[in-house]
Motif scaffolding. Structure first.
Motif, short mmCIF file in Angstrom:
data_model
loop_
_atom_site.label_atom_id
_atom_site.label_comp_id
_atom_site.label_asym_id
_atom_site.label_seq_id
_atom_site.Cartn_x
_atom_site.Cartn_y
_atom_site.Cartn_z
N HIS A 71 4.10 18.96 -9.74
CA HIS A 71 4.14 18.07 -8.58
C HIS A 71 3.29 16.82 -8.80
N ILE A 72 2.20 16.98 -9.53
CA ILE A 72 1.22 15.90 -9.66
C ILE A 72 1.65 14.85 -10.68
N TYR A 73 2.09 15.28 -11.85
CA TYR A 73 2.39 14.33 -12.92
C TYR A 73 3.58 13.41 -12.63
N PRO A 74 4.61 13.88 -11.90
CA PRO A 74 5.66 12.92 -11.52
C PRO A 74 5.13 11.80 -10.64
N ALA A 75 4.23 12.14 -9.71
CA ALA A 75 3.65 11.12 -8.84
C ALA A 75 2.83 10.12 -9.65
N ILE A 76 2.04 10.63 -10.60
CA ILE A 76 1.24 9.74 -11.44
C ILE A 76 2.14 8.85 -12.29
N ALA A 77 3.23 9.41 -12.81
CA ALA A 77 4.16 8.62 -13.63
C ALA A 77 4.77 7.48 -12.82
N ILE A 78 5.16 7.76 -11.57
CA ILE A 78 5.73 6.72 -10.71
C ILE A 78 4.67 5.65 -10.41
N ALA A 79 3.46 6.10 -10.08
CA ALA A 79 2.38 5.16 -9.76
C ALA A 79 2.04 4.28 -10.96
N ASP A 80 2.04 4.87 -12.15
CA ASP A 80 1.78 4.09 -13.36
C ASP A 80 2.80 2.97 -13.52
N HIS A 81 4.05 3.30 -13.27
CA HIS A 81 5.09 2.28 -13.43
C HIS A 81 4.96 1.21 -12.34
N LEU A 82 4.67 1.61 -11.12
CA LEU A 82 4.47 0.65 -10.04
C LEU A 82 3.31 -0.29 -10.34
N ARG A 133 0.85 -1.18 0.00
CA ARG A 133 0.00 0.00 0.00
C ARG A 133 0.89 1.24 0.00
N ILE A 134 0.61 2.12 -0.94
CA ILE A 134 1.48 3.28 -1.18
C ILE A 134 0.65 4.55 -1.19
N VAL A 135 1.11 5.56 -0.46
CA VAL A 135 0.49 6.88 -0.46
C VAL A 135 1.39 7.86 -1.21
N PHE A 136 0.79 8.63 -2.09
CA PHE A 136 1.48 9.73 -2.77
C PHE A 136 0.92 11.05 -2.26
N ALA A 137 1.80 11.96 -1.88
CA ALA A 137 1.40 13.29 -1.45
C ALA A 137 1.87 14.29 -2.50
N ALA A 138 0.91 14.86 -3.21
CA ALA A 138 1.27 15.74 -4.33
C ALA A 138 0.14 16.72 -4.58
N GLY A 139 0.48 17.95 -4.90
CA GLY A 139 -0.59 18.90 -5.17
C GLY A 139 -0.13 20.23 -5.70
N THR A 163 -9.30 21.54 -3.80
CA THR A 163 -9.56 22.50 -4.87
C THR A 163 -8.44 22.57 -5.91
N GLY A 164 -7.36 21.84 -5.71
CA GLY A 164 -6.25 21.86 -6.65
C GLY A 164 -6.53 21.00 -7.87
N MET A 165 -5.67 21.12 -8.88
CA MET A 165 -5.88 20.36 -10.11
C MET A 165 -5.73 18.86 -9.88
N GLU A 166 -5.08 18.48 -8.76
CA GLU A 166 -4.92 17.07 -8.44
C GLU A 166 -6.27 16.39 -8.18
N ALA A 167 -7.27 17.18 -7.72
CA ALA A 167 -8.57 16.60 -7.42
C ALA A 167 -9.25 16.04 -8.65
N VAL A 186 0.44 20.53 0.21
CA VAL A 186 -0.17 19.42 0.93
C VAL A 186 0.85 18.32 1.24
N SER A 187 1.95 18.30 0.50
CA SER A 187 2.93 17.23 0.65
C SER A 187 3.64 17.30 2.00
N PHE A 188 3.93 18.50 2.45
CA PHE A 188 4.72 18.67 3.68
C PHE A 188 4.04 18.04 4.90
N PRO A 189 2.78 18.38 5.21
CA PRO A 189 2.16 17.77 6.40
C PRO A 189 1.92 16.27 6.25
N THR A 190 1.66 15.80 5.04
CA THR A 190 1.47 14.36 4.84
C THR A 190 2.77 13.62 5.12
#
Length: 408
Positions: free
Chosen positions: A51-62, A40-46, A78-82, A143-147
């Motif tokens: 910030h968002i597309y690198p996380a999605i690229a890593i998740a796609d490969h995983l 189970r993997i959590v990505f914190a990006a926003g 309210t960010g584009m990540e939503a 959002v990444s910092f507190p997560t």
């Protein structure tokens, strides 16, 4: 303190139907059960696509490596990540961001920020308790910092991924708790206290760009039936770049009228589009758009890219081997974009124009000087491809797997 926070949280604090997953207790590995099946993997990006597309690229490969792994993206509501994360096929849950204002010693940061940060960390602790991840990957955004801090408090393994050539305050702090730090550039390593934790991987680029549509396919998508000789793609960013848009208003018509076979794809940004649309005259050689959903085809069609110097855009330019003119934003934190642009000039021969230098004549001359010189474009393309790190997603995914290989 960490134990107190974590043990005091109750599963009912956030109703399960509010989260896009069903929490499951960690299963003990046996000879018949692969640890990766329970991963189970959590990505914190926003915040921004950078910030968002690198996380999605890593998740796609995983996901290609371990289809049974479970993912959760944490971002702002309210960010584009939503919208970007669910569109990419991954679960998303919102969390409050912790905006750091400048100057650093502002009244907001000194008096309000500690309370906002504490509240956000508590919210993220609840999310982590319910999802029970084996690892958290932070790719940036408020959002990444507190997560990531919540992960550190609960002892969850942490990886941070720094896209820029120079790091910000948040990742500098998080690097003290991270198990590994994935950086895009060799020069970034010296910015961290713990250089031994750093791994130079490059920036993960989305699969649609890496798969690479043909130039012909890209041109047919935007200019069907036209006899296209060269294409200039102008990327004003997802929200817009006012200075670039203003300069282009006074440039596009002259460029198109003086260069037969030249076509322009111009992304104005969502906020700037209504004004630009009212100022720009319709022209068969111009495609004006608020946002390019099929940016992979725009890169494929391009002979030259004019853009801001965000880290991910720079990485995409390298991966697609495109000559570029970069106009770094002077408002980027810690001068990230100027440093990114200077690095691109060194490794790929990118032409850099600061906003102080930018006007219609400077931009026009820069564009004309490149598109008129085929040998220069070929050299810039070769240098970009040589400098590209195209296996970043794979390397980071393998690093994540290696850190979670002892799932229990």
């Amino acid at each position: 303190m960490a134990a107190f926070f974590y043990s005091s949280l109750k599963p009912s604090t956030i109703p399960l139907h509010h989260l896009p997953f069903s929490p499951q207790p960690r299963a003990v590995s046996t000879a018949a059960t692969s640890p990766a099946q329970n991963l189970r993997i959590v990505f914190a990006a926003g915040g921004t696509g950078g910030h968002i597309y690198p996380a999605i690229a890593i998740a796609d490969h995983l996901k290609t490596l371990h289809p049974n792994a479970q993912f959760l993206f944490v971002g702002t509501p309210t960010g584009m990540e939503a919208t970007a994360v669910p569109s990419a096929g991954f679960p998303f849950t919102p969390a409050p961001a912790v905006p750091l204002r400048r100057p650093f010693l502002s009244l907001h940061n000194l008096f309000l920020l500690p309370f906002i940060l504490a509240s956000s960390i508590l919210h993220n602790l609840r999310i982590l308790q319910q999802f029970d991840p084996h690892i958290v990957i932070g790719t940036g955004g408020f959002v990444s910092f507190p997560t990531c801090l919540a992960a550190a408090l609960t002892g969850v393994k942490l990886i941070i991924q720094e896209q820029n050539s120079a790091l910000g305050i948040a990742n500098l702090v998080l690097s003290l708790f991270a198990h590994k730090i994935c950086v895009a550039f060799d020069s970034s390593v010296d910015c961290f206290f713990r250089r031994d934790k750093c791994v130079v991987c490059g920036n993960p680029v989305r699969l649609s760009l890496m798969n690479g549509a043909s130039k012909e396919a890209g041109r047919k998508r935007f200019f069907p039936g036209a006899e296209v000789e060269k294409v200039v793609v102008v990327l004003g960013g997802s929200l817009g770049a006012y200075a670039i848009n203003v300069a282009m208003v006074n440039v596009y018509c002259q460029l198109l009228s003086e260069n037969d076979g030249l076509f322009v794809i111009w992304q104005t940004g969502m906020d700037a589009f209504p004004e630009m649309e009212s100022l720009v005259k319709s022209h068969p050689g111009l495609l004006l758009s608020p946002f390019l959903n099929d940016v992979d085809l725009a890169y494929a069609a391009a002979d030259l890219v004019v853009s801001r110097a965000g880290a991910m855009t720079c990485s995409e330019i390298l991966a697609t081997g495109k000559p570029s003119i970069l106009i770094p934003s002077p408002h980027a934190a810690e001068g990230h974009q100027l440093k990114n642009a200077q690095l691109m000039a060194n490794v790929a021969g990118s032409r850099v124009i600061t906003e102080d230098e930018l006007d219609s004549a400077t931009l026009r001359n820069a564009i004309q000087g490149i598109i008129d010189n085929d040998s220069l474009m070929e050299e810039m393309s070769e240098r970009a491809l040589k400098a590209a790190k195209t296996k970043a997603s794979a390397e980071i995914a393998e690093l994540i797997i290696s850190l979670t290989s002892e799932v229990t």
